[in-house]
Design a protein around this motif. Structure first.
Motif, PDB file in Angstrom:
ATOM      1  N   CYS A 265      82.179  88.031  28.798  1.00  0.00           N
ATOM      2  CA  CYS A 265      81.438  86.519  28.453  1.00  0.00           C
ATOM      3  C   CYS A 265      82.300  86.022  28.816  1.00  0.00           C
ATOM      4  O   CYS A 265      83.337  86.565  27.413  1.00  0.00           O
ATOM      5  CB  CYS A 265      80.740  86.576  27.327  1.00  0.00           C
ATOM      6  SG  CYS A 265      80.328  84.841  26.488  1.00  0.00           S
ATOM      7  N   CYS A 267      81.066  82.340  27.819  1.00  0.00           N
ATOM      8  CA  CYS A 267      80.298  81.396  27.342  1.00  0.00           C
ATOM      9  C   CYS A 267      81.289  80.664  26.310  1.00  0.00           C
ATOM     10  O   CYS A 267      81.703  79.179  26.589  1.00  0.00           O
ATOM     11  CB  CYS A 267      79.199  81.716  26.123  1.00  0.00           C
ATOM     12  SG  CYS A 267      78.081  82.293  27.385  1.00  0.00           S
ATOM     13  N   CYS A 322      77.555  89.351  24.140  1.00  0.00           N
ATOM     14  CA  CYS A 322      76.391  87.712  24.048  1.00  0.00           C
ATOM     15  C   CYS A 322      74.957  87.683  24.074  1.00  0.00           C
ATOM     16  O   CYS A 322      74.391  88.359  24.835  1.00  0.00           O
ATOM     17  CB  CYS A 322      77.751  87.429  25.052  1.00  0.00           C
ATOM     18  SG  CYS A 322      77.028  85.596  25.588  1.00  0.00           S
TER      19      CYS A 322
HETATM   20 ZN   LIG Z   1      78.692  84.860  26.624  1.00  0.00          ZN
END
Ligand SMILES: [Zn+2]
Length: 336
Positions: A265, A267, A322
């Motif tokens: 992930c 993000c 996530c």
């Molecule tokens: Zn993520």
């Protein structure tokens, strides 16, 4: 002398103290002080006159001495020598000097010396080649602070990489040499693996800001390639998260990270880059951009994760995956 001759005939007690000594000395030499002196100099037969005219009262040096005693006014009016014309004042501007004839040595003229070759009189292309030899490296450069022990037990922090000594000559050379140093090399900000340098982590915003401020701000703006490398722990093992900051030709700054290539992930990294871009509009200094990026990322990590002291203070994500992208989280990530 007359006084001496008169006193010598008188008794010893009436004579002066010095006269007795003189009389004794002359008696030892068989002389009589009362006898008339004989001048035993015989005039040479070929000498027509004695003293010679140049030794008598008409000698030239006596005549000259008499002439020098005359008052200046008289001498001024006496036209003994023809008057010379008065000197005229020369104009201030001196005429151009005549060219000296070229000296010769043997049968060949001495060649003229070449003009001194100065660095700043070279063409800019040649100077750039010299600066590249001095300042450009094949591999990346790692900004650091190292404690250095000086004489007397004093300890100072030295900034690396050190600037070439040529940059200390004058302002123009400093500008040209350091622009080559900062624009042509890749600068990697990361935490050193050396135990001695662990406390001077160059991913910490404090040390990044200090490194930036210890250089002339206008020159650090020449940076064109900067990397920010952060430690992480993946399920497979240690991993390095790299942010790449590049200044493009049109002045735009391109920021990328390599976490998207790992399948984990990213993000948080994307959000940090987006916030950094919104905050740093119009900024062209890559070190300041990297500093803001590291600070924004650490702020988000502190809001989401907790620090794990057992893992060298790195942050541990609360969930394994996530909630937005459904990708796996890294086990631990460094906050810088
Ligand atoms: Zn993520």
């Amino acid at each position: 002398m007359a006084a001496y001759t008169e006193s010598l005939g008188e008794p010893q007690g009436a004579a002066e103290p010095g006269e007795g000594i003189l009389k004794t000395i002359m008696a030892l030499r068989g002389l009589d002080i009362s006898a008339p002196s004989d001048f035993d100099f015989i005039l040479p037969a070929d000498c027509p006159q004695w003293p010679a005219p140049h030794y008598g009262p008409d000698s030239p040096h006596l005549q000259a001495a008499k002439g020098s005693r005359q008052p200046k006014t008289k001498r001024r009016h006496a036209p003994s020598t023809p008057s010379t014309p008065a000197k005229t004042c020369k104009p201030r501007s001196t005429p151009a000097k005549k060219a000296k004839p070229e000296p010769t040595r043997g049968h060949l003229p001495i060649p003229k010396r070449d003009q001194p070759l100065r660095l700043l009189t070279l063409p800019g292309e040649l100077r750039d080649m010299i600066y590249d030899l001095l300042a450009v490296r094949e591999g990346p450069l790692f900004p650091q602070y190292r404690p250095v022990h000086m004489r007397g037990g004093r300890k100072v922090l030295r900034r690396y990489p050190q600037e070439p000594t040529l940059a200390l000559v004058n302002k123009q050379l400093r500008h040209e040499v350091l622009s080559s140093l900062y624009a042509s090399n890749v600068f990697v900000f990361r935490r050193s693996e050396e135990q001695l340098l662990q406390s001077f982590s160059m991913t910490d915003t404090v040390w990044m800001t200090r490194w930036h401020c210890d250089c002339t701000p206008a020159l650090s703006g020449y940076l064109r390639n900067v990397e920010l490398q952060l430690d992480a722990r993946a399920r497979e093992g240690p991993l390095t998260l790299t942010y790449t900051l590049k200044k493009m030709a049109e002045g735009r700054i391109d920021v990328m990270h390599d976490l998207a290539d790992t399948g984990y992930c990213h993000c948080l990294e994307d959000e940090a880059v987006a916030e950094m871009r919104a905050q740093m509009v119009g900024l062209s200094d890559l070190v300041r951009v990297a500093t803001v990026l590291s600070r924004r990322r650490k702020t988000k990590l502190m809001a989401l994760a907790k620090q794990d002291d057992e893992e060298d203070g790195m942050f541990k994500m609360p969930t394994a995956t996530c909630l937005y992208c459904r990708k796996k989280h890294l086990k631990h990530v460094s906050g810088g």
